[in-house]
Design a protein around this motif. Structure first.
Motif, PDB file in Angstrom:
ATOM      1  N   ARG A   1      30.202  33.676  52.695  1.00  0.00           N
ATOM      2  CA  ARG A   1      30.490  32.424  51.990  1.00  0.00           C
ATOM      3  C   ARG A   1      30.160  32.550  50.505  1.00  0.00           C
ATOM      4  NH1 ARG A   1      28.190  29.500  55.375  1.00  0.00           N
ATOM      5  NH2 ARG A   1      26.138  29.295  54.385  1.00  0.00           N
ATOM      6  N   SER A   2      29.045  33.185  50.200  1.00  0.00           N
ATOM      7  CA  SER A   2      28.663  33.349  48.791  1.00  0.00           C
ATOM      8  C   SER A   2      29.638  34.262  48.057  1.00  0.00           C
ATOM      9  CB  SER A   2      27.241  33.898  48.692  1.00  0.00           C
ATOM     10  OG  SER A   2      27.169  35.243  49.135  1.00  0.00           O
ATOM     11  N   ILE A   3      30.149  35.266  48.767  1.00  0.00           N
ATOM     12  CA  ILE A   3      31.140  36.165  48.151  1.00  0.00           C
ATOM     13  C   ILE A   3      32.425  35.407  47.856  1.00  0.00           C
ATOM     14  CG2 ILE A   3      32.611  38.173  48.577  1.00  0.00           C
ATOM     15  CD1 ILE A   3      30.267  39.415  50.123  1.00  0.00           C
ATOM     16  N   ARG A   4      32.869  34.575  48.817  1.00  0.00           N
ATOM     17  CA  ARG A   4      34.075  33.779  48.587  1.00  0.00           C
ATOM     18  C   ARG A   4      33.891  32.841  47.400  1.00  0.00           C
ATOM     19  NH1 ARG A   4      33.973  33.432  54.300  1.00  0.00           N
ATOM     20  NH2 ARG A   4      33.117  31.302  54.192  1.00  0.00           N
ATOM     21  N   ALA A   5      32.703  32.245  47.292  1.00  0.00           N
ATOM     22  CA  ALA A   5      32.437  31.346  46.168  1.00  0.00           C
ATOM     23  C   ALA A   5      32.468  32.107  44.844  1.00  0.00           C
ATOM     24  CB  ALA A   5      31.085  30.660  46.364  1.00  0.00           C
ATOM     25  N   GLU A   6      31.937  33.322  44.860  1.00  0.00           N
ATOM     26  CA  GLU A   6      31.935  34.128  43.638  1.00  0.00           C
ATOM     27  C   GLU A   6      33.345  34.528  43.242  1.00  0.00           C
ATOM     28  OE1 GLU A   6      29.319  37.780  41.698  1.00  0.00           O
ATOM     29  OE2 GLU A   6      29.046  37.224  43.810  1.00  0.00           O
ATOM     30  N   VAL A   7      34.174  34.837  44.238  1.00  0.00           N
ATOM     31  CA  VAL A   7      35.581  35.146  43.955  1.00  0.00           C
ATOM     32  C   VAL A   7      36.262  33.947  43.310  1.00  0.00           C
ATOM     33  CG1 VAL A   7      37.829  35.612  45.011  1.00  0.00           C
ATOM     34  CG2 VAL A   7      35.818  36.921  45.715  1.00  0.00           C
ATOM     35  N   SER A   8      36.018  32.754  43.845  1.00  0.00           N
ATOM     36  CA  SER A   8      36.618  31.546  43.278  1.00  0.00           C
ATOM     37  C   SER A   8      36.185  31.352  41.826  1.00  0.00           C
ATOM     38  CB  SER A   8      36.224  30.323  44.112  1.00  0.00           C
ATOM     39  OG  SER A   8      36.769  30.408  45.411  1.00  0.00           O
ATOM     40  N   ARG A   9      34.917  31.587  41.544  1.00  0.00           N
ATOM     41  CA  ARG A   9      34.432  31.449  40.163  1.00  0.00           C
ATOM     42  C   ARG A   9      35.104  32.464  39.248  1.00  0.00           C
ATOM     43  NH1 ARG A   9      29.439  30.575  42.853  1.00  0.00           N
ATOM     44  NH2 ARG A   9      28.859  32.762  42.602  1.00  0.00           N
ATOM     45  N   LYS A  10      35.269  33.681  39.737  1.00  0.00           N
ATOM     46  CA  LYS A  10      35.897  34.721  38.927  1.00  0.00           C
ATOM     47  C   LYS A  10      37.373  34.417  38.692  1.00  0.00           C
ATOM     48  CE  LYS A  10      32.803  38.575  40.134  1.00  0.00           C
ATOM     49  NZ  LYS A  10      32.478  38.947  38.738  1.00  0.00           N
ATOM     50  N   ARG A  11      38.016  33.779  39.671  1.00  0.00           N
ATOM     51  CA  ARG A  11      39.410  33.366  39.465  1.00  0.00           C
ATOM     52  C   ARG A  11      39.492  32.280  38.402  1.00  0.00           C
ATOM     53  NH1 ARG A  11      43.008  32.969  44.986  1.00  0.00           N
ATOM     54  NH2 ARG A  11      42.953  35.188  45.581  1.00  0.00           N
ATOM     55  N   ARG A  12      38.596  31.301  38.500  1.00  0.00           N
ATOM     56  CA  ARG A  12      38.626  30.203  37.526  1.00  0.00           C
ATOM     57  C   ARG A  12      38.369  30.698  36.109  1.00  0.00           C
ATOM     58  NH1 ARG A  12      35.802  27.495  41.672  1.00  0.00           N
ATOM     59  NH2 ARG A  12      33.808  27.829  40.601  1.00  0.00           N
ATOM     60  N   SER A  13      37.495  31.695  35.980  1.00  0.00           N
ATOM     61  CA  SER A  13      37.168  32.223  34.645  1.00  0.00           C
ATOM     62  C   SER A  13      38.221  33.194  34.132  1.00  0.00           C
ATOM     63  CB  SER A  13      35.812  32.926  34.686  1.00  0.00           C
ATOM     64  OG  SER A  13      35.892  34.145  35.437  1.00  0.00           O
ATOM     65  N   GLY A  14      39.136  33.639  35.013  1.00  0.00           N
ATOM     66  CA  GLY A  14      40.155  34.596  34.611  1.00  0.00           C
ATOM     67  C   GLY A  14      39.752  36.042  34.803  1.00  0.00           C
ATOM     68  N   GLU A  15      38.529  36.270  35.283  1.00  0.00           N
ATOM     69  CA  GLU A  15      38.103  37.649  35.530  1.00  0.00           C
ATOM     70  C   GLU A  15      38.931  38.276  36.644  1.00  0.00           C
ATOM     71  OE1 GLU A  15      33.999  40.137  36.578  1.00  0.00           O
ATOM     72  OE2 GLU A  15      33.913  38.012  36.025  1.00  0.00           O
ATOM     73  N   PHE A  16      39.283  37.460  37.644  1.00  0.00           N
ATOM     74  CA  PHE A  16      40.259  37.865  38.649  1.00  0.00           C
ATOM     75  C   PHE A  16      41.531  37.053  38.419  1.00  0.00           C
ATOM     76  CE2 PHE A  16      36.876  39.100  42.029  1.00  0.00           C
ATOM     77  CZ  PHE A  16      36.760  40.364  41.449  1.00  0.00           C
ATOM     78  N   GLY A  17      42.668  37.714  38.576  1.00  0.00           N
ATOM     79  CA  GLY A  17      43.928  37.028  38.311  1.00  0.00           C
ATOM     80  C   GLY A  17      44.327  36.035  39.379  1.00  0.00           C
ATOM     81  N   GLY A  18      43.902  36.279  40.628  1.00  0.00           N
ATOM     82  CA  GLY A  18      44.337  35.427  41.721  1.00  0.00           C
ATOM     83  C   GLY A  18      45.704  35.839  42.227  1.00  0.00           C
ATOM     84  N   ASN A  19      46.378  34.930  42.922  1.00  0.00           N
ATOM     85  CA  ASN A  19      47.707  35.265  43.430  1.00  0.00           C
ATOM     86  C   ASN A  19      48.748  35.153  42.325  1.00  0.00           C
ATOM     87  OD1 ASN A  19      48.530  32.503  43.233  1.00  0.00           O
ATOM     88  ND2 ASN A  19      47.629  32.085  45.227  1.00  0.00           N
ATOM     89  N   ARG A  20      49.993  35.450  42.670  1.00  0.00           N
ATOM     90  CA  ARG A  20      51.043  35.503  41.649  1.00  0.00           C
ATOM     91  C   ARG A  20      51.223  34.171  40.936  1.00  0.00           C
ATOM     92  NH1 ARG A  20      56.368  37.160  44.228  1.00  0.00           N
ATOM     93  NH2 ARG A  20      56.593  34.924  44.592  1.00  0.00           N
ATOM     94  N   ASP A  21      51.226  33.072  41.686  1.00  0.00           N
ATOM     95  CA  ASP A  21      51.395  31.762  41.057  1.00  0.00           C
ATOM     96  C   ASP A  21      50.244  31.457  40.107  1.00  0.00           C
ATOM     97  OD1 ASP A  21      53.817  31.156  42.229  1.00  0.00           O
ATOM     98  OD2 ASP A  21      52.934  30.100  43.926  1.00  0.00           O
ATOM     99  N   GLU A  22      49.026  31.825  40.491  1.00  0.00           N
ATOM    100  CA  GLU A  22      47.874  31.574  39.628  1.00  0.00           C
ATOM    101  C   GLU A  22      47.953  32.408  38.356  1.00  0.00           C
ATOM    102  OE1 GLU A  22      44.433  30.436  42.916  1.00  0.00           O
ATOM    103  OE2 GLU A  22      44.936  32.538  42.567  1.00  0.00           O
ATOM    104  N   ILE A  23      48.401  33.643  38.483  1.00  0.00           N
ATOM    105  CA  ILE A  23      48.556  34.509  37.305  1.00  0.00           C
ATOM    106  C   ILE A  23      49.564  33.908  36.340  1.00  0.00           C
ATOM    107  CG2 ILE A  23      49.451  36.750  36.542  1.00  0.00           C
ATOM    108  CD1 ILE A  23      48.312  37.894  39.193  1.00  0.00           C
ATOM    109  N   ILE A  24      50.710  33.479  36.873  1.00  0.00           N
ATOM    110  CA  ILE A  24      51.760  32.933  36.020  1.00  0.00           C
ATOM    111  C   ILE A  24      51.331  31.591  35.432  1.00  0.00           C
ATOM    112  CG2 ILE A  24      54.139  32.084  35.976  1.00  0.00           C
ATOM    113  CD1 ILE A  24      54.812  34.217  38.074  1.00  0.00           C
ATOM    114  N   ALA A  25      50.662  30.756  36.234  1.00  0.00           N
ATOM    115  CA  ALA A  25      50.216  29.456  35.729  1.00  0.00           C
ATOM    116  C   ALA A  25      49.276  29.630  34.532  1.00  0.00           C
ATOM    117  CB  ALA A  25      49.524  28.669  36.838  1.00  0.00           C
ATOM    118  N   ARG A  26      48.347  30.581  34.627  1.00  0.00           N
ATOM    119  CA  ARG A  26      47.423  30.816  33.510  1.00  0.00           C
ATOM    120  C   ARG A  26      48.198  31.261  32.266  1.00  0.00           C
ATOM    121  NH1 ARG A  26      44.679  34.212  35.920  1.00  0.00           N
ATOM    122  NH2 ARG A  26      43.186  32.743  36.824  1.00  0.00           N
TER     123      ARG A  26
END
Length: 238
Positions: A58-83
């Motif tokens: 659960r903590s790893i999933r939360a950390e992934v979500s934080r990294k997506r929000r900060s842009g450190e991880f791109g996320g899925n294709r729609d999230e990449i394009i939206a950013r």
């Protein structure tokens, strides 16, 4: 929930751009999955209880979500394009509150009235299509920005066509949109006086001022996939 609503766009792309965005999204997904795997190997030590292991995951999933929000991880294709769309709007000074266009104006299929495709469809042009789902507020900003920034040029193009008529390509496209037999459209186009070079140059300048939703999203995809990106202004221009 309203915050979860999406706006879907179908964007025409060149084959190269389509391959690049698919490749980029896969690379981001692989990078994220590699990080998750390494993090689990690091934290899921032998002997943990089921509850402790679940808490680690659960903590790893939360950390992934934080990294997506900060842009450190791109996320899925729609999230990449939206950013990238947000960045493109900011860079163009279009990230602002726009008034609602007249009813039905942003729902018409295809490009804005009187404008040719920026590249031909098919071989050598827009040979691919991509569906993009943007958050509702962002999608509405894209639609409204494209409408209002192009409004004056589109109206001028309509006046130009009333004076000089459409070229055969545009006449056929408008006939298809309006349900007019193509032979009638071509006959009407042939009967109009030929526009002089000066008028054609005016038309081309007006066409260049028209920005469509597809233009904005294609620019965002290029922004997302190119190796280096220009700095983004701190805030939109007023």
């Amino acid at each position: 929930m309203a915050s979860m609503a999406k706006v879907k766009f179908h964007v025409a792309l060149t084959e190269a751009a389509h391959k690049e965005v698919i490749k980029h999204a896969k690379g981001e997904r692989d990078r994220e999955e590699d990080w998750i795997r390494e993090r689990r190997q690091e934290l899921l030590a032998p002997g943990l209880s089921r509850r402790e292991a679940a808490a680690v995951r659960r903590s790893i999933r939360a950390e992934v979500s934080r990294k997506r929000r900060s842009g450190e991880f791109g996320g899925n294709r729609d999230e990449i394009i939206a950013r990238a769309v947000r960045e493109e709007l900011i860079a163009r000074g279009l990230d602002r509150k726009w008034p609602k266009p007249p009813e039905g104006e942003v729902d018409a299929p295809g490009r804005r009235w009187g404008t040719p495709p920026s590249q031909p469809m098919g071989a050598g042009g827009y040979a691919e299509r991509l569906s993009v789902n943007l958050p509702y507020a962002l999608g509405e900003t894209v639609r409204r920005a494209a409408y209002w920034t192009s409004k004056d040029a589109v109206e001028a193009l309509q006046e130009w066509a009333d004076r000089w008529g459409n070229d055969p390509e545009t006449a056929l496209r408008e006939a298809e949109r309006n349900g007019v037999p193509p032979e009638l459209a071509l006959a009407a186009a042939a009967g109009r006086p030929s526009a002089p070079q000066s008028a054609l140059e005016i038309r081309d300048r007006l066409r260049a001022q028209v920005v469509t939703t597809g233009d904005l999203i294609r620019a965002a995809i290029e922004r997302a996939t190119r190796p280096s990106q220009p700095e983004i202004p701190d805030q939109a221009q007023e």
